[in-house]
Design a protein around this motif. Structure first.
Motif, short mmCIF file in Angstrom:
data_model
loop_
_atom_site.label_atom_id
_atom_site.label_comp_id
_atom_site.label_asym_id
_atom_site.label_seq_id
_atom_site.Cartn_x
_atom_site.Cartn_y
_atom_site.Cartn_z
N MET A 21 -20.78 62.54 -62.30
CA MET A 21 -21.76 61.48 -62.58
C MET A 21 -23.17 62.04 -62.51
O MET A 21 -23.68 62.33 -61.43
CB MET A 21 -21.62 60.35 -61.56
N GLU A 34 -26.15 68.08 -59.12
CA GLU A 34 -25.90 66.78 -58.49
C GLU A 34 -27.22 66.04 -58.40
O GLU A 34 -28.21 66.61 -57.95
CB GLU A 34 -25.29 67.03 -57.10
N ASP A 35 -27.22 64.79 -58.86
CA ASP A 35 -28.47 64.03 -58.85
C ASP A 35 -28.77 63.35 -57.52
O ASP A 35 -29.91 62.95 -57.28
CB ASP A 35 -28.48 62.99 -59.98
N GLU A 36 -27.76 63.20 -56.67
CA GLU A 36 -28.03 62.66 -55.34
C GLU A 36 -28.63 63.79 -54.50
O GLU A 36 -27.91 64.69 -54.07
CB GLU A 36 -26.76 62.16 -54.68
N LYS A 93 -14.85 63.15 -53.91
CA LYS A 93 -15.80 62.55 -52.97
C LYS A 93 -15.14 61.41 -52.21
O LYS A 93 -14.36 60.68 -52.83
CB LYS A 93 -17.01 62.00 -53.73
N ASP A 127 -21.24 67.92 -60.51
CA ASP A 127 -20.84 66.53 -60.30
C ASP A 127 -20.52 65.87 -61.65
O ASP A 127 -21.16 66.17 -62.66
CB ASP A 127 -21.98 65.76 -59.61
CA CA Z 1 -24.02 62.17 -59.04
#
Ligand code: CA
Length: 229
Positions: A55, A9-11, A105, A53
Motif C-alpha cells: 500500500m 513505505e509511506d508510514e 503486517k 510495502d
Molecule cells: Ca503503506
C-alpha cells in the motif's frame, strides 16, 4: 559486510523502525515514501535488496515489483513485500508480481531482519560452484555460471529465487524433492514458512518456462522432480 537496502513505505514511523533495525545489522538503508520515488531510487542507487510495502500513495508496491521484474537489470533484484492481507500473499509471490518473499503486517522487525538476511545470504554469488556448468533437460538449457536459462534457444528471464529453485531441481534431476527440503535449500530458512510458498513459485516458474515446464513434474503429496529428458 553490510548491504544497500531500500525501504519503501509511506508510514514514516514504520519505515523508520524497519530502517533502524536494518542499520543495526550494519546495512546502509535508504527510505522511499512512495512508488515513483522508489523506482527512481532503484535506478540511481542500485540497492542490493528492496523492502516494499504493497500500500503506497501513488503506484502500488505490486505495480512497482511488476515493473522491476519486466526489466533485465532488475529482474533478479531481491524484493520482500510487506502486506496487510494474507489473501494477497499468493498474488504477491505469484507469477504476476514475483516478489522473493513477503512479511504480513503486523510483523516484528526481528522477523523482517531474519528474512532479509536469509535472502542476502542466498544471493551472494557462489564462487566455487561445483557440478556441471551447463545442464540440459529436454527443451531447457541452464547455463549455471551465467545464471542464464533458455527454452528452445530463447532466453527466459528468471528472478534470483526462480533460478535457484530451477537449479536445485535440475541438479537433482530424476529424484523427488520435498517441499521442506526445497524450502531449506532454496529459501534458506527452516520450514516454518508455509509450504505453499514453494507451490506458488513452482507455478510461476512453469509459466515462465513455457515449453520447458514439463521438465518439472509434481509428485503428489511429496514435492517436485525435474525430468532428465
Ligand atoms: Ca503503506
Amino acid at each position: 559486510m553490510g548491504s544497500r537496502i531500500l525501504v519503501v513505505e509511506d508510514e514514516a514511523d514504520l519505515a523508520d523502525l524497519v530502517a533502524f533495525n536494518l542499520r543495526g545489522e550494519g546495512h546502509e538503508v535508504t527510505v522511499a515514501l512512495d512508488g515513483n520515488t522508489a523506482l527512481a531510487e532503484i535506478q540511481r542507487g542500485r540497492p542490493d535488496l528492496v523492502v516494499l510495502d504493497v500500500m503506497l500513495p501513488d503506484i502500488s508496491g505490486i505495480e512497482v515489483c511488476r515493473r522491476l521484474r519486466r526489466k533485465r537489470e532488475t529482474v533478479r533484484l531481491p524484493v520482500i513485500m510487506l502486506t496487510a492481507r494474507t489473501d494477497e500473499v499468493d498474488r504477491v509471490v505469484g507469477f504476476e508480481v514475483g516478489a522473493d518473499d513477503y512479511v504480513t503486517k503486523p510483523f516484528s522487525p526481528r522477523e523482517l531482519v531474519l528474512r532479509v538476511e536469509a535472502i542476502l545470504r542466498r544471493t551472494v554469488p557462489n564462487a566455487d560452484v561445483e557440478g556441471p556448468q551447463v545442464i540440459t533437460l529436454g527443451a531447457l538449457l541452464i547455463d549455471v555460471p551465467a545464471h542464464r536459462v533458455e527454452v528452445l534457444g530463447e532466453e527466459v528471464l528468471l528472478t534470483a529465487l526462480e533460478f535457484r529453485l530451477l537449479l536445485d531441481l535440475a541438479t537433482r534431476a530424476g529424484r523427488v524433492q520435498s517441499r521442506d527440503a526445497l524450502l531449506g535449500r532454496v529459501w534458506g530458512y527452516a520450514p516454518n514458512v508455509e509450504t505453499r510458498t514453494v507451490d506458488t513459485h513452482v507455478k510461476r516458474l512453469r509459466e515462465k518456462l513455457g515449453d520447458g515446464a514439463k521438465q518439472i513434474e509434481t509428485v503428489r503429496g511429496v514435492g517436485y522432480r525435474a525430468l532428465k529428458s
